[in-house]
Design an enzyme around this catalytic site. Sequence first.
Site, mmCIF file in Angstrom:
data_model
loop_
_atom_site.group_PDB
_atom_site.id
_atom_site.type_symbol
_atom_site.label_atom_id
_atom_site.label_comp_id
_atom_site.label_asym_id
_atom_site.label_seq_id
_atom_site.Cartn_x
_atom_site.Cartn_y
_atom_site.Cartn_z
ATOM 1 N N ARG A 69 16.510 -16.995 52.430
ATOM 2 C CA ARG A 69 16.096 -18.335 52.035
ATOM 3 C C ARG A 69 16.044 -19.319 53.189
ATOM 4 O O ARG A 69 15.069 -20.037 53.372
ATOM 5 C CB ARG A 69 17.045 -18.913 50.969
ATOM 6 C CG ARG A 69 16.757 -18.481 49.575
ATOM 7 C CD ARG A 69 18.024 -18.457 48.772
ATOM 8 N NE ARG A 69 18.879 -17.405 49.270
ATOM 9 C CZ ARG A 69 18.765 -16.125 48.909
ATOM 10 N NH1 ARG A 69 17.883 -15.792 48.010
ATOM 11 N NH2 ARG A 69 19.544 -15.197 49.420
ATOM 12 N N THR A 70 17.116 -19.372 53.975
ATOM 13 C CA THR A 70 17.188 -20.405 55.010
ATOM 14 C C THR A 70 16.073 -20.188 56.040
ATOM 15 O O THR A 70 15.364 -21.122 56.409
ATOM 16 C CB THR A 70 18.580 -20.386 55.679
ATOM 17 O OG1 THR A 70 19.559 -20.467 54.648
ATOM 18 C CG2 THR A 70 18.759 -21.553 56.625
ATOM 19 N N LYS A 99 21.667 -8.015 75.369
ATOM 20 C CA LYS A 99 22.014 -7.646 76.762
ATOM 21 C C LYS A 99 23.161 -8.496 77.277
ATOM 22 O O LYS A 99 23.514 -8.437 78.446
ATOM 23 C CB LYS A 99 20.793 -7.857 77.659
ATOM 24 C CG LYS A 99 19.568 -7.096 77.236
ATOM 25 C CD LYS A 99 18.412 -7.434 78.168
ATOM 26 C CE LYS A 99 17.091 -6.974 77.593
ATOM 27 N NZ LYS A 99 15.960 -7.557 78.309
ATOM 28 N N ARG A 121 21.188 -19.708 63.339
ATOM 29 C CA ARG A 121 22.245 -19.132 62.487
ATOM 30 C C ARG A 121 23.016 -18.129 63.334
ATOM 31 O O ARG A 121 22.414 -17.295 64.009
ATOM 32 C CB ARG A 121 21.650 -18.440 61.262
ATOM 33 C CG ARG A 121 22.712 -17.607 60.542
ATOM 34 C CD ARG A 121 22.286 -17.144 59.198
ATOM 35 N NE ARG A 121 22.223 -18.264 58.260
ATOM 36 C CZ ARG A 121 22.054 -18.106 56.941
ATOM 37 N NH1 ARG A 121 21.928 -16.899 56.433
ATOM 38 N NH2 ARG A 121 21.997 -19.160 56.150
ATOM 39 N N HIS A 149 27.270 -25.066 56.909
ATOM 40 C CA HIS A 149 25.859 -24.795 56.615
ATOM 41 C C HIS A 149 25.283 -26.115 56.088
ATOM 42 O O HIS A 149 24.998 -26.253 54.899
ATOM 43 C CB HIS A 149 25.796 -23.688 55.561
ATOM 44 C CG HIS A 149 24.445 -23.080 55.363
ATOM 45 N ND1 HIS A 149 23.286 -23.598 55.908
ATOM 46 C CD2 HIS A 149 24.066 -21.970 54.667
ATOM 47 C CE1 HIS A 149 22.258 -22.847 55.550
ATOM 48 N NE2 HIS A 149 22.708 -21.847 54.802
#
Length: 339
Positions: A69-70, A99, A121, A149
Site C-alpha cells: 500500500r505505502t 554492497k 522505508r 509511520h
Amino acid sequence: MLKPVGCGKEVDKRMISHVLSAAQFSRGELDELFDRADWFRSLGDRKQNFPHELNEKTVALLFYEPSTRTRMSFELAAKYLGATVVGTEAAGMFSSAAKGETIEDTVRVLTEYLVDAIVIRHKQRGASHDAAGVSTIPIINAGDGDGEHPTQALLDLYTILRMVKRDREMTITFCGDIEHSRTVRSLCRLLIRYSSGTHNLCRLILCSPRTIRLGEDIRQELVIAGIPFEEMSLLPRAMKQCDVFYQTRVQMERFGIGPDGQPTPEAREVHRLVQERFRLDNRTARFLPPHAVVLHPLPRVGEIAPEFDTDPRAHYFQQAGNGLYIRMALLSTLLHSDG
Ligand code: NCD
C-alpha cells in the site's frame, strides 16, 4: 506550510520540510492537509482531472522493507500529479545497500541526480532521521522499523475524522500488537498533536496480551498530553465501549528470527494468542456498537476474519484508499510551490 524538521549540520540553509514523525504536525497544518486530501478525493473518479502540478519534479522511492500500500500509493500519488518516479523495491537486496552502502551516501547520490524528494522505508528505527541529516531535499519516512509511520497516521486520522461524528469524546480501541506497531505509535502522536489546545477529543483503550503493550515513551507522552487511556486484555470489554476499533497484526519480524531462519517461538506464541483471543470475526463482532468504525492498517493475517468484510462497520479498504489522497496532498504541499 509544514515546518522544517531535522536539518542536519551539513545541509544548506534552504528550508527543507522532512516528514519524519507524526509529532511534527500542528493542528492547523493537519486541517489544511486534510482539506487538500478532500479536494483530491473529490476528483478521484475523474483521474484525468488531477492537476499535473508536479510535472517537473522527481520522487525517489527507497524501500528496504516489504510494502504494498505505502509504496503503490506514493508512486501513484506522485504519478497522478505528473511527477517522474524512480525507485527500488527490496532496496536492501537490489540497491548498493547490498554492497554495504550507507543510507546517507545513497541520499547524497540521489540528490546529485536532481531528485526532489525521497520516500524511505527501512527496517531500522531512526533510518529516515539519518537520511534527513544529510539531505538537501525532503525525506519522507514511510516506516522505520518499529519507530514510526507518520503518513499512515495521517491517513488513519483523516479517515477517523471524516467517519466518526464528533459530538462527544470518541473512544478509540487499539487492538493486537500494540508494542511493535509503528502505525499505533504514530497515530498516538498524531492524536496528541491534533488534540493539543482542545480537550476531550478522544480516550484510548489499549487491548493486547500483556507481553506486547504500548511502549513506555508513548505512554509518557499520552500522560503529559492528558489523553486518558486504559489497558485491558478482554476483547469484548474493549469492543463494547469503542467508536473506532483499530486492529493490528502481530509484527512477527520485530521479534527477531530464530536460528532456523523462522519466527522465534515467542513470536509464534504471541501470534497464536492474538488469533485465539483478540480476533475480530462475526462471533466477536457482536460486541462492537452498531456505529463502530473498524480500521486496520493492513496487511491482515487472520486477526480480522474475511467474513467480517461485508459488515457495514468494516472500513479498512476505504481507509487504505484514503492513503492515495493523503499522499497526493502531502507531496503537493511539500513540492508544489503554490501547494
Ligand atoms: C503497516 C506497516 O508497514 O507498519 N502497513 C502499512 O504500511 N499499511 C502495518 C503492518 O505492516 O502491519
